[in-house]
Structure formats: C-alpha cells, structure tokens
Design a protein around this motif. Structure first.
Motif, PDB file in Angstrom:
ATOM      1  N   PRO A 105    -118.938 -80.706  27.748  1.00 15.28           N
ATOM      2  CA  PRO A 105    -118.854 -82.172  27.804  1.00 15.28           C
ATOM      3  C   PRO A 105    -119.159 -82.872  26.487  1.00 15.28           C
ATOM      4  O   PRO A 105    -118.690 -83.991  26.260  1.00 15.28           O
ATOM      5  N   THR A 129    -116.331 -84.434  24.078  1.00 11.90           N
ATOM      6  CA  THR A 129    -115.847 -85.813  24.184  1.00 11.90           C
ATOM      7  C   THR A 129    -116.997 -86.825  24.170  1.00 11.90           C
ATOM      8  O   THR A 129    -116.797 -87.963  23.749  1.00 11.90           O
ATOM      9  N   GLU A 137    -110.471 -83.750  27.164  1.00  8.77           N
ATOM     10  CA  GLU A 137    -111.606 -83.456  28.042  1.00  8.77           C
ATOM     11  C   GLU A 137    -111.632 -81.970  28.393  1.00  8.77           C
ATOM     12  O   GLU A 137    -110.649 -81.406  28.888  1.00  8.77           O
ATOM     13  N   THR A 159    -108.543 -87.874  29.645  1.00  9.83           N
ATOM     14  CA  THR A 159    -109.103 -87.128  30.767  1.00  9.83           C
ATOM     15  C   THR A 159    -108.081 -86.097  31.250  1.00  9.83           C
ATOM     16  O   THR A 159    -106.899 -86.144  30.902  1.00  9.83           O
ATOM     17  N   GLN A 160    -108.539 -85.182  32.082  1.00  9.66           N
ATOM     18  CA  GLN A 160    -107.628 -84.192  32.658  1.00  9.66           C
ATOM     19  C   GLN A 160    -106.516 -84.871  33.451  1.00  9.66           C
ATOM     20  O   GLN A 160    -105.351 -84.457  33.384  1.00  9.66           O
TER      21      GLN A 160
END
Length: 778
Positions: free
Chosen positions: A221, A224, A216, A252-253
C-alpha cells in the motif's frame, strides 16, 4: 423484374436512406476518397455513386452478432457526433439496408485485422473475418462519410468501388507517460478512442516513475500512499493550487480494469510498463529496503535520470515478482513492459555489497548485472505465459537481453544500428526512435510553439521515420513488429497539451504502422490530411497546426518599408493575408511573392487547403519601428548552438501561458547582425524558472555576478566582447512570473550591425533564467 417490382424496390431504398441511380459518369459533386491511414488497396470506380442520408439503415449479419451490434452502434454514434447524420439500426430481416456489417470467419482476408468494403448499387457492405477487422472497416466507412468538404447534417455521396485493407505491422502504439504527470480516467479513455480512429492498437501505459508510482498494488500500500505523491515544485503548484499541496494521483484496480475494458471494445491492447531497475525512486521512497543505500529519498521532483536504482538482490526480485503477479491480474495483455532504460549505476558502483554480488555471479560489469536482473524478471513473466518488453539501453551498452524480450528501440541515431543489432540477436523489435517519434518534442520553431524538449520532431520527420533498419535483409525485416510514438509528460501539464503533441503527428504514425510501404508518399499524405483534420475538429481534438502555420521573415526595405516573406513548414496550402488587422479568409489575397509593406501595418496570415478548409489559425506580424530592433527569445540562437528546450512559464491571469526557448544550464543567447544604430535603451522581459533538471546539473555554466542577485548582461561582438548593458536582477529574484527590466545601452562607436551575446550571471541551478523578449529603442 416488372416495372411495379422495380418501383417497389426503389421506394424501399429511399425509405432506408439510400439513394441509388444507374451508374453515371462521376461528377465533381462526388468527393474523392480521402482515407487515413491509406488502405492497402483502394479502388474507386470511374462512375457511379451512392448517397447516404439521415435515417439510413445499418444491419449486421454473420458470426459474432452481439459484438458486431456494439461495433455498429459505436459507428452510428460516431457519425452522429461528427457529421450529424443519424443512422438507424435495421430490424431483423429488413430489406435493403444502406450499410451492412458482416463477420465471416472464412472470408478471404489477409489477416484477422483485415476487412473489405464494397460500395455499389445495392449499398455498402463491410465484411471481415473477425470483429477486429469489422471495427477497422467501420472506421474507414466513417471516413467515407466525412469526405473533403463535408458539411454537418447533409447527405454524403460515396463513389462506387472496393477497399481491401489490412495492417502492415502488428504493433501500432502510443506510449502514455502517467508517471511524470497524471491523466484522468476520462482523458485516457478519450485518448484511446481517438487512437483507435487512427487504427492504433496498443497503448503502452507507463505507470511507474521516479516522480510517481501510479498503480494500486494492495500487497504494497505504501507504493500509492507515499509513492504517488511528490512536492509541488515549479508549475506543479499551479495544478495543485499551492506549493504546500502535494502533487498526487494513482489508478485504483477498478479504474485500470475499466480502462482495459474500454480499450478492448476499441481493439486497443493496454500494455502496462513497470520500469526496472531505474526510474524507481518513488518505489524506494515508499520502501527504502528496495534501494541500495537503505535511506528513504523523497519522491523525485526533478526531471531527467535519477541515480536511485532498485537493489539487485533476491528480496527485491521477490517484490518485483509479487508486483508483476498483481499487474498480470489487472492487465490481460500478452505483453508486459519491464523498462530497463536509463539505469544510472552510481549507487551500484559505490556499494560494496552490489559489487560483491556482481563478482559472485561471475559478471564483469554493472551492465551485465542489470542483464542478470532483467533475466530473472523476464523469466517470471515467461513462466506465466507473458512476453516481456523493454528498452534497448542495455544493447547500447554492449550487454544482452533475454532472447524472448521484445525490444523497443529508441536510439535511432547511426542509421538505426541498435535496432539492427537487436534483430540480429533474435529479438522482435518495435521502432520508436526519439528523433522522430517522441511526441513530447516540440513541432516547429514558431514563436507560439508549445513547450517540449529539443530538437523539433516535425510532422514530416514523423512521416519519414525509418521503419526497417538500414542494412536489414528480408528475413530480418520481419522481426520489426511495430512502430510506437512516445508521449513523455515532463512538460505535459494538461490534456490539452497532450492533444497538441499527439495530433496530427499520430496520422503520420498510423500510416507507418498500417499502410504498405509502396503507398508512402508525403505529398499524397498532405492532400488527404485536410479531411482528417476536419474530422479531428469535429471530434473536439485540439490538434497542432504547427506544420501549416505561416511564419514571417522580415527585413528592411527602402524608405522605411519592410520586406516580408511568408512560408510554412510543410510547404502546403494557400497562404492568405490581410494588412488591416482583419482575420484572413479563403477569399483574402493569396501570397505569391515577397511583400513590401509600409510601417504601422498589421499583417495577418492564415493557411487554407484547396477546398477552403482552414489548415492553420491566423498569425500576426506587426510592422513598426520596433520590428527590426526587437526579438522574441525563441528567435535567438543559444550560445551552445544547440536548439533550446521550450519551457512553459507561469500561467498568466490574462493571455496565453508564456513559452520560452532555453538552453538548460546555460543562460546565454546570441543575436547575430543586430541593427542598433542610434539605440540607447533596452527593455527585457524575463522569468526565473524553478530548477528541475536533475542530471543536467553537472553541465551547468556558472557566470560571475557583480551583485548578490546577479544581472543580465549584453555584450557586443562576442560573449567576451564590450559590455553595452547591465540590468540588475535585484527586483526580479523573488518575482513570480514574467518581469520587465530596462536600462541604458552604451553602444560602441560606429555600431552598425553587430553580433550580440546576452547572458544571465550566477548559477542556473539556483533558478534558470528565461528570456521572453528583448527590445532596443532610441
């Protein structure tokens, strides 16, 4: 000391779970130390032993107490999970704990990863300069508590002695490819945990690919939203549930930070890889302006090398800098890998704009242009205090790389020439030769070996990997900072397959990176491996037994009997067998010489270590009238004489997933000296595989077909020899999964033993045919 005082101390020791006796001569009841990787120096004494029982106490002292408490707790949990002993943390000031962990910054250790373990009549002491060293000491102590022949829940005797240990190399790594196939966060954590128990300390996390962008990046954006999904082609549809459901996944982060934290607790550094400028089709699918053509490709569904490269201009470089800024926020590692491998420059060469830029920069070749691009990316990392890492491809092409870049050398051919060139140019080098350390390669020629590219990378080949390039002098040898295995996942559909590919070859890798070169001994490694395999089994690791599994060499004997030779790849262990179909045990008949057995016999064989540990699951060979007139496809040679790639077939409703040996792009097999006297009928089991082999399409062999669907043909003597069977593919073209064909055989007169050539007609790029089994009958 008074008798009362000695008695009081003894009661304290027993209460701590520590049984101590006056030193006595060692007996067979005290198991030998069996440690993996082999420590730098291990010195068990000739007499004296300590027994650790359930409830034994652990204490910590010295510096870094909070971190050391966590290390001790992880150790205690690992012991409980594997051998069932429940160790307890001692309260402050407790007398005579069985085991003590201590961090002493001024301790006399070789480096910060080193540790010392002493086992004596006052218990076990693990001392290190840093928590990292204490963690590695805890792994070794866990191994002392799981010696050869250990049984869950029973006390363990440990011989007195001293271990002084530290790693040989600073970078001991496993590359995990999450670009081709995605792994869950839980599975990655499990892998990190197991890596750390082999004293590996780097996870090189390959996060971007032609087939998927997995990280991510909030500023972009679409990476992903678009780049993390591809059409579910071939076996991907089994993972998604249908061909209409795309194959997707990204981290995700929060997930990446969680993985980084988890790894750090186990002293594994997560090094992210953002591959540039090649392996970027997914990024270009998300943002077409990153490419040369301006067109939007699909996220790639093939394997191999894609021609979609990032456009080498300032706009792309700004994108790359922005992405790397986010990567550096998520990953605190000193190192960031920027790839640089397999950059097919078709589109660059075809672009007037790119050619003009190359000339404007005063560069003569596209490889030099890639070098310029890499220099700009590396400079951004260096400016932020990071060390760039990349592959050796541009050195192979004669170009140069940024001087500060660590080079991962995967071209191990020609006596590690490329690695030596990198060293001479001033680079630190990580040795990761594809010939022995690419763990996606299959491990044996067994008929039940799992899928993977060819050729095989056996356990022995991994163990014998050349760490210091031939021709390097002592000063140059110091430039080799590590070793690394690659788990590329084109064919790794599941975490079970990942485990099979990594273990036990990771044990050999660990010795390459940790143990001193003067301890390198294949036979000694094999002697220590059964205890390590038992630990793997207790941890729930689904490791490969390929090196030890029995193989069967069957030929005809007199009077319709069969002569059977048994062996295994490693040449280690005792092969035990039965002839009634029962599973062999360590008490079954031991194989010592070729067997002569009658027809209608079911021979089963398994391999056992000297202590009775089962090294390999039983394998079966049925001896009947079809034994010599049938072959698995994996037992046939390819017409190119190159080892076939092993490909997974479609999942079966019953039984294991089939695996086929295929020469990609050339549906052609050879069966030398086939005994076909009196045979008039043939049966084949085949499957049509989705073509996903990218750049291998250019080498595809197309054969004339006599019908729209094509056919399988069998020729005698040579592929241009007499046609003895032709089986139509009309019923097979639209079939899903394995299908059976049968037909008549027209054998030439005086057939005897003949060489056979089996081919599928048509264009393999329309669907690659695989041959599972071929059976001739009367």
């Amino acid at each position: 000391m008074s008798i009362i005082a000695r008695s009081t101390m003894l009661r304290c020791l027993i209460a701590a779970g520590l049984a101590v006796s006056a030193p006595v001569a060692a007996t067979p009841a005290v198991p030998a130390w069996s440690l993996m990787p082999q420590p730098a120096k291990a010195s068990p004494t000739a007499s004296g032993a300590l027994e650790i029982a359930d409830g034994a106490l652990i204490s910590v002292r010295g510096a870094e107490r909070q971190t050391l408490d966590s290390i001790a707790a992880l150790f205690a949990q690992r012991v409980a999970d594997t051998n069932g002993l429940h160790l307890r943390m001692a309260s402050m000031g407790a007398m005579h704990p069985a085991m003590t962990f201590e961090v002493a910054p001024d301790a006399d250790m070789a480096d910060e990863s080193g540790y010392r373990i002493t086992v004596g009549d006052d218990g076990i002491r693990v001392i290190a300069r840093t928590p990292r060293g204490a963690y590695y000491g805890s792994v070794t102590l866990w191994q002392l508590l799981t010696p050869p022949g250990w049984k869950r829940g029973t006390p363990v005797k440990i011989a007195y002695g001293v271990i002084d240990d530290h790693p040989r190399l600073a970078w001991r790594a496993l590359l995990l490819d999450s670009g081709r196939h995605y792994q869950s966060v839980a599975d990655i954590k499990q892998l990190i945990d197991w890596m750390s128990l082999n004293k590996l300390n780097v996870l090189l996390w390959h996060l971007t690919e032609d087939q998927g962008w997995r990280l991510e990046i909030p500023r972009y954006p679409e990476l992903t939203k678009v780049g993390a999904c591809r059409k579910a082609m071939g076996l991907d549809s089994e993972l998604t549930g249908s061909a209409e459901q795309p194959y997707c996944g990204f981290y995700t982060q929060a997930e990446t930070r969680d993985i980084v934290r988890y790894a750090a607790e186990r002293y594994v550094e997560v090094v992210p890889e953002i591959d540039l400028p090649g392996h970027s089709q997914a990024a270009i699918a998300a943002y077409p302006w990153l490419g040369v053509t301006g067109k939007r490709p699909d996220v790639w569904t093939d394997w191999g090398v894609s021609p979609w490269l990032l456009k080498p201009d300032e706009t792309t470089l700004q994108f790359v800098d922005n992405v790397l800024d986010e990567v550096m926020r998520q990953f605190p590692s000193r190192y960031i890998s920027i790839g640089g491998d397999e950059a097919d420059k078709q589109q660059w060469n075809a672009s007037p704009e790119v050619r003009a830029q190359m000339h404007k920069l005063g560069l003569a070749t596209m490889d030099q242009l890639q070098g310029w691009f890499t220099q700009q990316v590396a400079a951004h990392l260096i400016k932020h205090g990071r060390i760039p890492v990349g592959w050796d491809d541009e050195l192979v092409a004669g170009a140069t790389l940024p001087r500060a870049q660590v080079v991962m050398s995967w071209h191990g051919d020609h006596n590690e020439r490329v690695a030596l060139d990198a060293i001479k140019q001033g680079h630190d080098v990580v040795m990761t030769p594809q010939e022995s350390l690419y763990f996606d390669h299959y491990q044996s020629e067994l008929s039940d070996e799992w899928a993977g590219p060819s050729p095989a990378a056996t356990l022995r080949q991994t163990y014998d990997t050349v760490v210091i390039p031939n021709g390097a002098n002592a000063a140059q040898a110091k430039r080799v900072i590590g070793v690394q295995a690659g788990l590329w996942t084109e064919q790794m559909l599941t975490f079970a397959h990942d485990q099979h590919a990594v273990f036990p070859r990771i044990a050999a890798l660990s010795e390459l990176g940790w143990s001193p070169p003067d301890t390198h001994n294949w036979n000694d490694f094999l002697q220590r491996l059964p205890a390590e395999l038992a630990r793997y089994r207790a941890l729930g690791i689904d490791y490969a037994d390929s090196a030890f599994a029995p193989s069967f060499q069957v030929t005809a004997a007199d009077n319709g009997a069969f002569r059977v030779e048994l062996s295994n790849q490693a040449g280690f262990g005792s092969i035990r067998y039965t002839t009634n179909g029962d599973d062999p045990t360590e008490q079954s008949a031991a194989y010592a010489q070729p067997l002569t057995l009658p027809g209608n016999t079911t021979l089963r064989a398994a391999t056992f270590a000297p202590d009775g540990f089962a090294l390999a699951a039983p394998r079966t060979q049925v001896l009947d009238e079809a034994t010599l007139s049938s072959r698995d496809g994996s037992a046939l040679a390819t017409c190119s004489k190159q080892p076939g790639t092993r490909l997974d077939g479609s999942r079966s409703a019953q039984g294991p997933r089939p695996v086929y040996a295929v020469d990609i792009g050339n549906a052609c097999w050879l069966w030398p000296n086939a005994r076909l006297d009196g045979m008039h009928h043939v049966e084949m089991t085949i499957e049509r595989m989705t073509w996903r082999f990218g750049d291998e399409a250019k080498d595809a062999v197309v054969r004339h077909k006599t019908s729209a669907a094509g056919e399988f043909e069998i020729h005698a003597d040579a592929c241009s020899g007499p046609l003895i069977a032709r089986l139509s593919l009309d019923s097979a073209v639209q079939a899903k999964g394995p299908i059976r064909l049968d037909g008549e055989v027209a054998m030439p007169a005086g057939a005897g033993a003949r060489n056979l050539c089996i081919v599928a007609t048509g264009d393999p790029r329309d669907g690659q045919w695989a041959l599972a089994r071929l059976v001739f009958t009367k």
